[in-house]
Enzyme design. Structure first.
Site, PDB file in Angstrom:
ATOM      1  N   VAL A   1       0.826  -1.212   0.000  1.00 43.61           N
ATOM      2  CA  VAL A   1       0.000   0.000   0.000  1.00 43.61           C
ATOM      3  C   VAL A   1       0.862   1.264   0.000  1.00 43.61           C
ATOM      4  CG1 VAL A   1      -0.307  -0.118   2.536  1.00 43.61           C
ATOM      5  CG2 VAL A   1      -1.899   1.206   1.197  1.00 43.61           C
TER       6      VAL A   1
ATOM      7  N   GLU B   1     -11.672  -4.385  16.590  1.00 45.20           N
ATOM      8  CA  GLU B   1     -10.497  -5.235  16.827  1.00 45.20           C
ATOM      9  C   GLU B   1      -9.949  -4.918  18.205  1.00 45.20           C
ATOM     10  OE1 GLU B   1      -7.482  -4.834  13.811  1.00 45.20           O
ATOM     11  OE2 GLU B   1      -8.553  -6.109  12.399  1.00 45.20           O
TER      12      GLU B   1
ATOM     13  N   ASP C   1      14.871  -7.281   3.470  1.00 44.30           N
ATOM     14  CA  ASP C   1      15.929  -6.789   2.574  1.00 44.30           C
ATOM     15  C   ASP C   1      16.100  -5.276   2.689  1.00 44.30           C
ATOM     16  OD1 ASP C   1      16.185  -9.392   1.316  1.00 44.30           O
ATOM     17  OD2 ASP C   1      14.304  -8.926   0.305  1.00 44.30           O
TER      18      ASP C   1
ATOM     19  N   HIS D   1       1.137 -12.002  15.793  1.00 41.98           N
ATOM     20  CA  HIS D   1      -0.319 -12.087  15.659  1.00 41.98           C
ATOM     21  C   HIS D   1      -0.787 -13.315  16.428  1.00 41.98           C
ATOM     22  CE1 HIS D   1      -4.341 -12.225  14.023  1.00 41.98           C
ATOM     23  NE2 HIS D   1      -4.141 -11.045  13.485  1.00 41.98           N
TER      24      HIS D   1
ATOM     25  N   ARG E   1      -2.948  -7.291  21.058  1.00 40.56           N
ATOM     26  CA  ARG E   1      -2.374  -8.526  20.500  1.00 40.56           C
ATOM     27  C   ARG E   1      -1.237  -9.105  21.322  1.00 40.56           C
ATOM     28  NH1 ARG E   1      -2.221  -6.956  14.109  1.00 40.56           N
ATOM     29  NH2 ARG E   1      -4.476  -6.905  13.973  1.00 40.56           N
TER      30      ARG E   1
ATOM     31  N   HIS F   1       4.294 -11.219  12.805  1.00 37.16           N
ATOM     32  CA  HIS F   1       3.324 -10.592  11.909  1.00 37.16           C
ATOM     33  C   HIS F   1       3.794  -9.253  11.358  1.00 37.16           C
ATOM     34  CE1 HIS F   1      -0.593  -9.727  10.292  1.00 37.16           C
ATOM     35  NE2 HIS F   1      -0.801  -8.696  11.080  1.00 37.16           N
TER      36      HIS F   1
ATOM     37  N   ARG G   1       1.712  -2.027  17.933  1.00 33.63           N
ATOM     38  CA  ARG G   1       0.846  -1.475  16.887  1.00 33.63           C
ATOM     39  C   ARG G   1      -0.611  -1.826  17.139  1.00 33.63           C
ATOM     40  NH1 ARG G   1      -1.294  -3.365  11.917  1.00 33.63           N
ATOM     41  NH2 ARG G   1      -0.401  -5.394  12.361  1.00 33.63           N
TER      42      ARG G   1
ATOM     43  N   SER H   1      -1.840  -0.131  10.277  1.00 33.64           N
ATOM     44  CA  SER H   1      -0.690  -0.106   9.367  1.00 33.64           C
ATOM     45  C   SER H   1      -1.084   0.182   7.918  1.00 33.64           C
ATOM     46  CB  SER H   1       0.090  -1.415   9.440  1.00 33.64           C
ATOM     47  OG  SER H   1      -0.781  -2.491   9.332  1.00 33.64           O
TER      48      SER H   1
END
Ligand code: SIN
Length: 540
Positions: A34, A132, A228, A249, A295, A356, A391, A396
């Protein structure tokens, strides 16, 4: 201190401009999740853009995202509530400016995505939003049920395809950023299996290379996520920050031998409960928010329950869900369960936590700039300060949109003095060939993933972190001196580099905060550690 092996290698391959194919562009975007797609679209309003990605356009973490994108979308919610939830989850390390910026930009950018063809699910004409863990309001928008990432990526990819001055190069493995003695980035060197090595000279470069879930044996991430970008940024002298913070996660489908697959948190948001191997619900004993605790808490609780019951997994129970509604609301998970003969109306879904999301990354300012002139970073590869030490779910994709737009604009506008001056220079950099020891890189990578899972995982302790750092240092001695000619070898070198930095930072943070949990220091220590750890490759 980093080991000499990590510090010594500036480039992974020899570079000779006299014999290497070269391209020129105003703005190079590396990565097609994204953030990269959104950055490319924004930059293309002002200049020519080259967008490269390691696999095909659909091989991104974004494409696989299920739950959704968080934003203030209904009248019972407010920016203040979303900001407060993000700050609380980040455990004192969020950057207030980044949080405010991302939260406040959300609704406008989601509307724009809808204008560009993203089909978010609706109910009674309004966006259908869900809950969530860690969110005080329902604010997660989703598309095609649990295929949100794909829905967003497809809309952005269509927009990219309609934009004539974006040149997309798929299956381009970016090996290294090219910098000069003045700490300026001039583009990157990469490799395509059909054409070999290529240098892309660029006036400005945006790194949107994603994270490194593949550093762990258990992960929700695609094969491409081998960190990378973080390794090449480190080699180039960029400042990396918060490398100890990795989000696990809680619920990944666990079937021995099968590849791990994400089971979205929104299932729990909509009533799924966790059961242990004796089919007993256990989350209320760990946190009053039970299955909807943040989480890190759910992941640690599952791990603890697995240890106490001597089991390899726990279960998600959705037997009480309406089966037809489940099929339309969660088509990907429905299909996944069917493919393993799990009938969700009678069977439990075996799950366990896995790596995750990398919270740490290349440090940027609020304009997406790094400490290297001409180099920007956004998305999971960047550390903007939005997430702090943990997070909030579904923040994200939003961050990728917001900072994708910002970096795309800043790397392309006329105020940027480098615009339209791709910096060619004659370059010859040789690397002595090492004849020490033969190497099985796949064995090193598998051993590294197991080590990271065991020693730098959901719970950590000093001795295990020291051991991990020392073992990685030992492997680096005979991997980092090699010159590989395939992506697999470069990935192995990158994985070792980034894993080392993660173990090192985790060892230094002698407290528990957010996703970083030290069994030997189980409390938060604001006096000693309410700060970020930054890492930069020494250049002398
Ligand atoms: C999920 O669907 O549970 C993952 C969403 C996220 O990581 O933000």
């Amino acid at each position: 201190m980093s080991p000499k092996q990590t510090e010594d290698r500036r480039y992974l391959v020899p570079i000779d401009t006299a014999s290497t194919q070269q391209l020129f562009t105003d703005c190079l975007v590396i990565g097609a999740g994204v953030a990269g797609l959104r950055a490319a679209i924004e930059a293309a309003a002002n200049c020519d853009v080259t967008l490269v990605c390691k696999g095909s356009l659909s091989d991104s973490n974004t494409w696989q995202a299920q739950g959704g994108i968080a934003s203030v979308l209904h009248s019972d919610d407010s920016f203040k509530l979303h900001i407060d939830d993000t700050l609380r989850t980040g455990c004192g390390l969020c950057d207030d400016t980044a949080v405010g910026l991302v939260v406040r930009s959300g609704p406008e950018l989601i509307l724009q995505l809808i204008e560009w063809g993203a089909e978010f699910d609706k109910v009674d004409g309004r966006l259908d939003i869900t809950l969530e863990g860690g969110h005080s309001r329902a604010r997660i928008a989703h598309a095609h049920g649990d295929a949100t990432g794909r829905g967003i990526a497809e809309a952005l990819i269509r927009k990219v395809a309609e934009t004539p001055n974006i040149n997309v190069i798929e299956h381009f493995y970016t090996i290294d950023l090219i910098t000069d003695d003045d700490n300026e980035c001039g583009g990157a060197i990469g490799y395509r299996s059909q054409t070999g090595f290529e240098i892309i000279w660029a006036a400005n470069t945006i790194m949107a290379t994603g994270g490194g879930g593949r550093l762990y044996r258990e992960t929700t991430n695609p094969d491409e996520a081998t960190a990378d970008g973080l390794a090449m940024a480190y080699r180039a002298g960029a400042v990396l920050r918060d490398m100890e913070f990795v989000q696990f996660h809680p619920t990944t489908l666990y079937i021995a031998g099968a590849s791990r697959a994400l089971i979205t948190e929104t299932l729990r948001g909509e009533g799924a409960v966790l059961l242990d191997c004796d089919h007993k619900r256990f989350m209320q004993a760990y946190d009053e928010a039970a299955e909807l605790a943040p989480r890190d808490i759910v992941s640690r609780s599952i791990l603890d329950r697995m240890l106490k019951t001597n089991s390899t997994h726990v279960y998600l129970d959705i037997r009480h869900f309406d089966k037809e509604h489940f099929k339309t609301r969660f088509p990907l998970i429905s299909e996944l369960c069917e493919s393993f003969d799990i009938d969700v109306s009678t069977d439990l879904i075996p799950v366990r936590p896995s790596a995750h999301y990398m919270i740490g990354g290349v440090k940027t300012d609020m304009e997406g700039r790094t400490n290297i002139t001409g180099l920007y970073a956004c998305g999971e590869a960047a550390s903007t300060g939005l997430h702090g030490a943990n997070r909030l779910g579904s923040n994200s994709l939003l961050e990728g949109l917001v900072f994708g737009r910002i970096t795309g604009a800043n790397a392309s506008t006329e105020q940027n003095s480098r615009i339209r001056q791709p910096a060619y220079r004659r370059m010859k950099c040789e690397i002595p060939v090492s004849d020490r020891s033969r190497l099985d890189a796949s064995d090193v990578c598998n051993s590294l993933r197991a080590l990271m899972w065991r020693n730098v995982g959901i719970t950590r302790k000093g001795q295990a972190l020291t051991e991990a750092r020392e073992i990685i240092e030992f492997w680096q001695r005979y991997v980092m001196d090699k010159v590989f000619d395939t992506p697999f070898g470069w990935e192995c070198q990158n994985m070792l580099t980034v894993s080392y930095l993660m173990a090192q930072s985790a060892e230094q943070r002698c407290e528990s905060r957010g996703v970083h949990y030290r069994v030997d220091f189980p409390e938060i220590d604001d006096a000693g550690f309410a700060r970020h750890f930054e890492l930069q490759r020494p250049t002398t």
